[in-house]
Design an enzyme around this catalytic site. Structure first.
Site, PDB file in Angstrom:
ATOM      1  N   GLU A  87       0.824  -1.208   0.000  1.00  0.00           N
ATOM      2  CA  GLU A  87       0.000   0.000   0.000  1.00  0.00           C
ATOM      3  C   GLU A  87       0.858   1.259   0.000  1.00  0.00           C
ATOM      4  OE1 GLU A  87      -2.203  -3.025   2.700  1.00  0.00           O
ATOM      5  OE2 GLU A  87      -0.165  -2.655   1.976  1.00  0.00           O
ATOM      6  N   CYS A 107      -0.239   0.140   7.575  1.00  0.00           N
ATOM      7  CA  CYS A 107      -0.702   0.620   6.273  1.00  0.00           C
ATOM      8  C   CYS A 107      -2.056   1.326   6.394  1.00  0.00           C
ATOM      9  CB  CYS A 107      -0.797  -0.544   5.292  1.00  0.00           C
ATOM     10  SG  CYS A 107       0.824  -1.200   4.834  1.00  0.00           S
ATOM     11  N   ALA A 120       9.210 -36.460  -8.789  1.00  0.00           N
ATOM     12  CA  ALA A 120       9.326 -36.614 -10.243  1.00  0.00           C
ATOM     13  C   ALA A 120       9.381 -38.113 -10.529  1.00  0.00           C
ATOM     14  CB  ALA A 120      10.583 -35.920 -10.763  1.00  0.00           C
ATOM     15  N   SER A 137      18.514 -41.662 -12.132  1.00  0.00           N
ATOM     16  CA  SER A 137      17.292 -40.867 -12.221  1.00  0.00           C
ATOM     17  C   SER A 137      17.440 -39.616 -13.078  1.00  0.00           C
ATOM     18  CB  SER A 137      16.847 -40.439 -10.811  1.00  0.00           C
ATOM     19  OG  SER A 137      17.846 -39.659 -10.184  1.00  0.00           O
ATOM     20  N   ARG A 148      11.364 -23.624  -6.241  1.00  0.00           N
ATOM     21  CA  ARG A 148      12.293 -23.494  -5.115  1.00  0.00           C
ATOM     22  C   ARG A 148      12.364 -22.054  -4.617  1.00  0.00           C
ATOM     23  NH1 ARG A 148      17.627 -27.190  -6.836  1.00  0.00           N
ATOM     24  NH2 ARG A 148      16.604 -29.223  -6.566  1.00  0.00           N
ATOM     25  N   THR A 192      19.759 -39.058  -0.147  1.00  0.00           N
ATOM     26  CA  THR A 192      19.801 -38.282  -1.387  1.00  0.00           C
ATOM     27  C   THR A 192      21.128 -37.566  -1.540  1.00  0.00           C
ATOM     28  OG1 THR A 192      17.399 -37.959  -1.354  1.00  0.00           O
ATOM     29  CG2 THR A 192      18.683 -36.422  -2.674  1.00  0.00           C
ATOM     30  N   GLY A 207      14.200 -38.460  -0.454  1.00  0.00           N
ATOM     31  CA  GLY A 207      14.040 -39.776  -1.044  1.00  0.00           C
ATOM     32  C   GLY A 207      12.821 -40.473  -0.469  1.00  0.00           C
ATOM     33  N   SER A 257       8.369 -40.908   5.994  1.00  0.00           N
ATOM     34  CA  SER A 257       8.421 -40.393   7.364  1.00  0.00           C
ATOM     35  C   SER A 257       7.639 -39.087   7.492  1.00  0.00           C
ATOM     36  CB  SER A 257       9.873 -40.174   7.796  1.00  0.00           C
ATOM     37  OG  SER A 257      10.582 -41.389   7.842  1.00  0.00           O
TER      38      SER A 257
END
Length: 363
Positions: free
Chosen positions: A52, A84, A154, A168, A184, A196, A294, A300
């Protein structure tokens, strides 16, 4: 232009703040006088003026008697910036159109009420669905004090995330991978498991123009992370957290010397207690986490109930193989009724790849 069109313009402006305002909300504002836009603005950077005030600053003529369209209820409290509502009242704005109500207890209807008390007409709920969608992250964080968590997967058309030999790269196409980097940028943190890190040696950075790198969070119960991996080597350049239950002070000190922040988290059933970890991350102002783990970490996270959204990229490929990796590991559920329930997906395509966006349904 209609009221809805002005508000959608404000939504468009708000998106310019993606990656730069967390843990604050994305907000855009448009000021209209005599049917013409005379000022526009958005929240550009955490700690800097709100949308604003930026719109008022950018006005090409006096805003007295004008109308303002703002995607989120104007704040009415002193934080890093003054309220504001104060700026809107002082500018002589006659009417305020609001997209989303602000669930922040410091605002929560008080902003709109202050404006009404000052004699300003207020209309709420303009393009509310579009405005609410802007700030899923903020709404979750401000009401729970824990990060909004999105799991990214993916996979091939037959549900594989790697071949039976563990390869992969690359399942998805270049357009999909670019979209991952754009995603991201929206998150304060990006999390993966130690498996990973050891298997792929990722950098977990945002590789697009005008990037904003999320804090990297590695779940490493037994502190197996190699000191020479990309994550540790660049920890002095990109904020990095290793969450561990290890008491290996010699290795912990090596990691600290590389710029890694250590979060000691008690183990739960042999792994990092993810609920406790999310609480600790929230206390640090990390309002959102992109989970690129992974199969073990994904399982989990679902079991711990920390995931709010799932994003699945599907490539038109089939790997096959009983031993080929899948997105979610562990034992899995026993009964069909125990499945994690997902919303009706939003569906997009990137070339021949399909992207499915799901919310996790409670219960």
């Amino acid at each position: 232009m209609t009221d809805e069109e002005y508000m959608l313009r404000a939504v468009q402006l708000a998106r310019n703040g993606i990656g730069f305002v967390n843990p604050n909300p994305l907000v855009g504002a448009v000021i209209v006088k005599n049917g013409n836009i005379i000022g526009e603005g958005w929240h550009e950077q955490y700690g800097q003026p709100h949308a604003e005030r930026n719109a008022l600053k950018n006005c090409t003529e006096s805003p007295e008697g004008a109308e303002i369209y703002v995607t989120l209820e104007p704040c009415c409290h002193h934080g890093k910036q003054p309220p504001c509502t104060e700026a809107i009242i002082q500018a002589g704005i006659r009417k305020v159109y609001i997209g989303s109500d602000d669930p922040n207890p410091l605002v929560a209807g008080k902003g709109a009420e202050l404006l009404r008390q000052a004699g300003i007409e207020v209309q709420t709920g303009v393009c509310q669905a579009e405005c609410d969608k802007l700030n899923k992250i903020f709404f979750h964080y401000i009401t729970t004090k824990t990060p909004y968590c999105m799991m990214k997967i993916a996979m091939t058309a037959d549900g594989k995330t790697a071949t039976r030999t563990g390869l992969s790269r690359w399942i998805t196409n270049e357009a999909s991978r670019r979209h991952v980097h754009e995603t991201r940028k929206q998150f304060s943190g990006i999390m993966c498991g130690i498996g990973t890190v050891i298997a792929d040696n990722p950098s977990l950075t945002c590789r697009i123009e005008n990037p904003s790198n999320p804090t990297r969070i590695i779940c490493d119960t037994h502190l197996r992370i190699p000191v020479e991996c990309n994550i540790v080597r660049t920890a002095d350049q990109v904020p990095t957290i290793v969450a561990t239950s290890s008491q290996d002070e010699a290795k912990l000190e090596k990691l600290r010397n590389h710029g890694v922040q250590i979060l000691k988290i008690k183990a739960h059933e042999g792994n990092i207690n993810l609920k406790l970890l999310m609480k600790k991350l929230g206390e640090q102002g990390i309002d959102s986490v992109l989970l690129e783990g992974g199969a073990c970490l994904h399982e989990s996270a679902l079991r711990a109930g920390i995931v709010q959204h799932v994003q699945i990229y599907i490539a038109p490929k089939i790997f096959g193989g009983v031993s080929a990796k899948t997105a979610v590991g562990g034992l899995g559920v026993e009964e069909v009724d125990e499945a994690y329930r997902l919303s009706t997906p939003e569906i997009r395509t990137f070339g021949s790849d399909i992207l499915l966006d799901y919310d996790i349904l409670e219960g």
